[in-house]
Design an enzyme around this catalytic site. Structure first.
Site, short mmCIF file in Angstrom:
data_model
loop_
_atom_site.label_atom_id
_atom_site.label_comp_id
_atom_site.label_asym_id
_atom_site.label_seq_id
_atom_site.Cartn_x
_atom_site.Cartn_y
_atom_site.Cartn_z
N TYR A 1 5.03 -9.01 8.76
CA TYR A 1 5.79 -7.81 8.41
C TYR A 1 5.09 -6.59 8.99
O TYR A 1 3.92 -6.62 9.35
CB TYR A 1 5.94 -7.67 6.89
CG TYR A 1 4.70 -7.22 6.15
CD1 TYR A 1 4.43 -5.86 5.94
CD2 TYR A 1 3.79 -8.14 5.66
CE1 TYR A 1 3.29 -5.44 5.27
CE2 TYR A 1 2.65 -7.73 4.97
CZ TYR A 1 2.41 -6.39 4.79
OH TYR A 1 1.29 -5.98 4.12
N CYS A 2 5.86 -5.49 9.09
CA CYS A 2 5.28 -4.24 9.59
C CYS A 2 5.84 -3.06 8.81
O CYS A 2 5.92 -3.12 7.58
CB CYS A 2 5.44 -4.11 11.11
SG CYS A 2 7.12 -4.33 11.73
N ARG A 3 6.24 -1.99 9.48
CA ARG A 3 6.55 -0.74 8.78
C ARG A 3 7.88 -0.76 8.05
O ARG A 3 8.00 -0.19 6.97
CB ARG A 3 6.53 0.41 9.79
CG ARG A 3 5.14 0.70 10.33
CD ARG A 3 5.17 1.59 11.54
NE ARG A 3 3.80 1.84 12.01
CZ ARG A 3 3.49 2.08 13.28
NH1 ARG A 3 4.44 2.12 14.20
NH2 ARG A 3 2.23 2.29 13.62
#
Length: 224
Positions: free
Chosen positions: A179-181
């Site tokens: 996952y990221c932002r």
């Protein structure tokens, strides 16, 4: 002031928020600040802006009431003025996705596609259930400074630019969820493509840290 003038004045105040949002680079800066407090220098670097241009955009965001700042030594640090600003950013994206045909084309050009089952992102509830059962490894592929500002409990910090070098340290027998932002962050997409190319089963969280926070889910803040 009569009632009509008072109403116009009120809507002019509301319009100041819209004016603050009406620039793609300012939206990108808000996206970065949704991950945590940052200095002007870090924001400028992450957004690909010169210092003076970044400062001008941040001043416009501050005048719109969307960010606040404080001085820490020789640095000026910015943060979102409140949780509702992150919600406004997410809602703006949702409206564009639902009502502007250009959104799909722009997303495809930027994010690209993912192979096979990886194209279907893992929903937050499913991630929580599978993580509790020890069925997945959760990777936070944002820069370490963003991980330290807040991350999904139990997630490992493996910034995208370090992922290839650290593949051998990751378990071989579990699916990896990156996952990221947020929903429109390319880092998790690139991580999943890299993991699949290395023969690792991997998917991305359907959205990201912004939506995780807005859903009121638990967040840890600690060093990577």
């Amino acid at each position: 002031m009569d009632r009509r003038e008072a109403k116009t004045t009120l809507y002019e105040v509301f319009a100041r928020v819209g004016k603050g949002l009406a620039n793609p680079k300012r939206l990108e800066l808000l996206d970065l600040l949704a991950q945590g407090e940052r200095t002007v220098e870090l924001l400028a670097s992450a957004a690909g802006l010169g210092m003076s241009t970044a400062s001008t955009h941040l001043q416009a965001l501050r005048e719109a009431g969307l960010v606040t700042s404080h001085r820490e030594g020789t640095f000026v640090r910015y943060r979102l003025s409140g949780e509702k600003v992150g919600g406004l950013l997410a809602l703006l994206r949702d409206v564009a996705d639902e009502h502007l045909a250009d959104t799909d084309r722009a997303c495809e050009a930027y994010l690209g596609s993912l192979p096979g089952d990886a194209a279907r992102g893992l929903e937050r509830g499913e991630l929580l259930r599978r993580a509790r059962r020890g069925e997945v490894v959760v990777l936070d592929v944002r820069p370490a400074v963003e991980y330290a500002s807040g991350h999904i409990p139990g997630a490992l910090s493996v910034p995208l630019d370090e992922l290839e070098a650290r593949l051998t340290a990751l378990p071989n027998d579990l699916e990896i969820v990156a996952y990221c932002r947020g929903a429109y962050c390319v880092l998790a997409y690139d991580a999943v493509r890299l993991l699949h190319a290395a023969g690792r089963p991997a998917r991305r969280l359907h959205e990201g840290m912004l939506e995780w926070r807005l859903a009121g889910l638990p967040v840890e803040s600690s060093a990577a």
